[in-house]
Design a protein around this motif. Structure first.
Motif, PDB file in Angstrom:
ATOM      1  N   VAL A  94       4.325   9.580   3.486  1.00 43.52           N
ATOM      2  CA  VAL A  94       5.764   9.795   3.306  1.00 43.52           C
ATOM      3  C   VAL A  94       6.550   9.141   4.432  1.00 43.52           C
ATOM      4  O   VAL A  94       7.611   8.534   4.213  1.00 43.52           O
ATOM      5  N   SER A  95       6.036   9.215   5.651  1.00 37.56           N
ATOM      6  CA  SER A  95       6.702   8.581   6.778  1.00 37.56           C
ATOM      7  C   SER A  95       6.810   7.070   6.561  1.00 37.56           C
ATOM      8  O   SER A  95       7.880   6.471   6.760  1.00 37.56           O
ATOM      9  N   LEU A  96       5.720   6.444   6.153  1.00 39.71           N
ATOM     10  CA  LEU A  96       5.729   4.987   5.934  1.00 39.71           C
ATOM     11  C   LEU A  96       6.673   4.611   4.797  1.00 39.71           C
ATOM     12  O   LEU A  96       7.435   3.638   4.906  1.00 39.71           O
ATOM     13  N   LEU A  97       6.627   5.352   3.708  1.00 41.30           N
ATOM     14  CA  LEU A  97       7.469   5.048   2.556  1.00 41.30           C
ATOM     15  C   LEU A  97       8.950   5.231   2.885  1.00 41.30           C
ATOM     16  O   LEU A  97       9.797   4.419   2.496  1.00 41.30           O
ATOM     17  N   ARG A  98       9.246   6.292   3.608  1.00 37.24           N
ATOM     18  CA  ARG A  98      10.650   6.568   3.952  1.00 37.24           C
ATOM     19  C   ARG A  98      11.203   5.512   4.890  1.00 37.24           C
ATOM     20  O   ARG A  98      12.280   4.957   4.661  1.00 37.24           O
ATOM     21  N   ARG A  99      10.472   5.214   5.970  1.00 42.98           N
ATOM     22  CA  ARG A  99      10.991   4.289   6.972  1.00 42.98           C
ATOM     23  C   ARG A  99      11.039   2.843   6.475  1.00 42.98           C
ATOM     24  O   ARG A  99      11.878   2.061   6.914  1.00 42.98           O
TER      25      ARG A  99
END
Length: 553
Positions: free
Chosen positions: A119-124
Motif C-alpha cells: 500500500v505504501s508503494l502504490l500510494r506514493r
C-alpha cells in the motif's frame, strides 16, 4: 483517458547525458523496441526457461503484445505507473515488456512484502494498476490490496493472475487482457530518455525508497555491466536469477538480459538449493545471479559434487559482502569465476570482474558508473583513505519518485548520488566497500561496523553464515548480537576467541549470540536483518560477555 505521470526531474546535467549518448553508451531506443528487434531477428531463440518449459522470443513477443493491447483497453498508457508483484516466470517478463510497450512505468516489488509495504508503494507512486497473484503461500495478495482501495485514490484496477484469479472479487482476471490479439497493438514512439522502471530499495528504511530509471539508463549503463561479465557474444548469455526479478538486482533480468542483450533467462519461482542444482543440470546456464547466502547454501549441498556445472562462466553475487573463504570454495566447487557485484537501486554498480576474486569489487567503469570516495566536505579523498562512496554515470537514475526531499539529500546539484556506503579506492584503482554509514552499532559512543565483524566471523570453520545486528541495551544504548547459521554448539566464548585470534580489538566483539539453522531471507533475497533484530530482541539473545549465555533458535 487522462494519464497520471510520475513527477520527476533528471538530476544528471543534460550535457552529460548527451556526452554519454555520443560516446555510444546509450542504445537510443526504448526497451520494448530493443526486445522487438531481437524477436524479429531470432524469433526461435530461447527467451525464458521457467518451470513450465521454454518460451521463444517470438512467443514472448506475442504474449507481450496481447498484454499491451489489453492494458491499452483499460486506459493504461504514457506515464502511468503499473505495479507488478509476480513470481519469477515468463508472465513477469511479458508484463514488464507490455508495460514498457505502452509507454507506462513498471513498479515491480517482490512477493512476500506484506500489504503494508504494498500500500505504501502504490500510494506514493500513484500507481493506476497493480498486477499480482491471487495467492502466495496462503496470503491473498490481490484481495488484500483490493481491501485498501479507499486509501489508494489513483488505483483503477487490480489485475490478478494464478489459481483463484477468477474468484477474487473486485479484481480483473489477467485472462481478460489476453482477450485482445497481438495484431491489435501498435507500438508508439517512446522517448528512450523517458522513465520506464521504478527500482525499490530493500533496505531498512521505514518506507522503501523508489528510484526512477529511464530506458537508456537500464539498457546503457546496466547493459554494459552485464555484457562485461560474459566472455562470449551477449546473446549467448543464459542467466539463472536466484533473486526475484522484482528486486533491484533483478532489474538486470528482463530489461537487460532480454531486451538489451538478447540473451536467455532461467527462472524458478523461489530459491531452493537442491532444486537450483537440478536446474543447472537441466538448463545449462552460463551465469548464476544471487546473494552470498544463497551461494553458501549451494556449496553446503552434498549434491553439488554430483552436479554437472561445466556450463557456468560466472557466479555473480550482490546484496552483501563476499568473503574470500566463500569465494575460494565457490571457485573450486563451481569451476568458474566468482564475481562480487557492488550495486544499489540508487544508481551505483561496480564488480570484481572475471579474474580471481581479490576481496575488492574491482575498478569502476565510467561506461557504467563513475565512482568516487569523498570526505565530509564532499571533496575526493586520497587513495587508500575511507570516505563515502558517490556515483554518477550512464546508469544513473533520473530521480527518486515523488520525493523532492530524497532528491535534495541523496543527490548533489551536479548529479552525483550519495550512497551512504563507506569505501576506499586503493593505489591500483580498486574499490573496497568497508561498511554502511548508517549500518553502525553505537555502543557507549563507540561506532562498530557489523560488516567488519562479519568478515572475520565467516572464516570460523563452524559458521556457515553470519549477520551482526544491534540489540538495545539500557546501559550502553546498543550491543552487537552475532546471528550465526551453524549446526555446531558454539558458545559466545568460541566466537570471541576467534575474533581475538584474528587480532580484532575486544571493544568490537559481539556480546550476544543467536544460533540459527539458517539466516532468514527477505522478499528481495537478501538476509533479512530486520527479522534478525526482532528475533534477537524477542528471545533475549543471551546475556552480555560476562554472562556467557546464548540462545539457539
Amino acid at each position: 483517458m487522462n494519464h497520471t505521470s510520475v513527477r520527476h526531474t533528471d538530476h544528471i546535467p543534460a550535457d552529460l547525458r548527451k556526452e554519454w549518448a555520443a560516446a555510444g553508451y546509450y542504445p537510443g531506443q526504448d526497451l520494448y523496441s530493443l526486445f522487438r528487434g531481437h524477436a524479429r531477428r531470432s524469433p526461435g531463440a530461447a527467451a525464458v526457461l521457467d518451470a513450465e518449459g521454454t518460451v521463444s522470443y517470438g512467443e514472448l513477443d506475442q504474449t507481450a503484445r496481447r498484454l499491451a493491447a489489453g492494458l491499452a483497453q483499460l486506459g493504461i498508457g504514457h506515464g502511468d505507473v503499473v505495479a507488478v508483484q509476480l513470481p519469477n516466470a515468463r508472465l513477469a517478463c511479458a508484463v514488464d515488456l507490455a508495460v514498457a510497450a505502452v509507454g507506462a512505468i513498471v513498479l515491480p516489488f517482490p512477493l512476500g512484502r506484506g500489504d503494508r509495504d504494498a500500500v505504501s508503494l502504490l500510494r506514493r507512486s500513484e500507481a493506476v494498476a497493480v498486477i499480482t497473484v491471487a495467492d502466495h503461500h496462503g496470503y491473498p495478495c490481490a484481495e488484500r490490496i483490493r481491501k485498501h482501495a479507499d486509501a489508494l485514490p489513483m488505483l483503477r484496477a487490480v489485475i490478478v493472475a494464478g489459481d483463484g484469479a477468477a474468484e477474487t472479487p473486485g479484481c480483473v482476471p489477467i485472462e481478460a487482457l489476453f482477450a485482445t490479439s497481438a495484431a491489435e497493438f501498435a507500438p508508439r514512439e517512446i522517448d528512450p530518455d523517458g522513465p520506464v522502471r521504478i527500482l525499490v530499495t530493500s533496505g531498512s528504511e521505514a518506507e522503501p525508497k523508489m528510484v526512477l530509471y529511464s530506458h537508456n539508463a537500464l539498457a546503457g549503463g546496466r547493459g554494459v555491466m552485464m555484457a562485461g561479465l560474459h566472455p562470449g557474444a551477449p546473446a549467448t548469455m543464459r542467466n539463472l536469477f536466484l533473486v526475484p526479478l522484482a528486486s533491484a538486482f533483478g532489474s538486470s533480468g528482463t530489461p537487460v538480459t532480454l531486451a538489451t542483450l538478447g540473451g536467455s533467462l532461467v527462472l524458478r519461482p523461489a530459491f531452493d538449493a537442491i532444486a537450483t542444482l537440478r536446474t543447472i543440470t537441466e538448463t545449462r546456464p552460463t551465469h548464476l545471479l544471487g546473494v552470498p547466502t544463497m551461494l553458501r547454501m549451494l556449496l553446503d549441498c552434498p549434491e553439488i559434487r554430483h552436479t554437472d556445472l561445466s556450463s557456468l562462466k560466472a557466479a555473480v553475487l550482490g546484496g552483501s559482502a563476499l568473503d574470500l573463504d566463500t569465494a575460494r570454495r565457490a571457485e573450486d566447487l563451481l569451476g568458474c569465476a566468482v564475481v562480487s557485484l557492488y550495486g544499489s537501486a540508487d544508481g551505483v554498480s561496480c564488480n570484481s570482474g572475471l579474474g580471481r576474486y581479490d576481496g575488492t569489487v574491482g575498478r569502476p567503469d565510467p561506461a557504467v558508473a563513475d565512482i568516487r570516495v569523498v570526505g565530509p566536505d564532499a571533496t575526493e579523498v586520497a587513495a587508500g583513505a575511507t570516505g563515502e562512496v558517490v556515483a554518477r554515470g550512464p546508469m544513473s537514475p533520473l530521480s527518486y519518485v515523488n520525493s523532492p526531499e530524497l532528491d535534495a539529500s541523496q543527490r548533489t546539484p551536479d548529479g552525483w548520488t550519495r550512497t551512504g556506503d563507506l569505501g576506499l579506492i586503493d593505489e591500483e584503482g580498486r574499490l573496497r566497500i568497508v561498511g554502511r554509514r548508517k549500518d553502525v552499532v553505537i555502543r557507549g559512543g563507540l561506532n562498530i561496523s557489523p560488516a567488519e565483524v562479519e568478515s572475520v566471523l565467516i572464516t570460523h570453520p563452524a559458521i556457515r553464515d553470519v549477520a551482526c545486528v544491534a540489540v538495545a541495551d539500557p546501559l550502553y544504548g546498543e550491543r552487537v548480537c552475532a546471528c550465526v547459521a551453524t549446526s555446531a554448539q558454539l558458545r559466545l566464548a568460541d566466537v570471541t576467541a576467534h575474533l581475538a585470534a584474528a587480532g580484532m580489538e575486544p571493544r568490537k566483539f559481539p556480546e550476544r549470540l543467536l544460533l540459527l539453522a539458517s539466516l532468514p531471507l527477505g522478499a528481495a533475497g537478501k538476509v533479512d536483518r530486520q527479522a534478525l533484530r526482532v528475533r534477537a530482541a524477542e528471545q533475549g539473545a543471551g546475556e552480555t560477555r560476562s554472562g556467557q549465555e546464548e540462545v539457539t533458535a
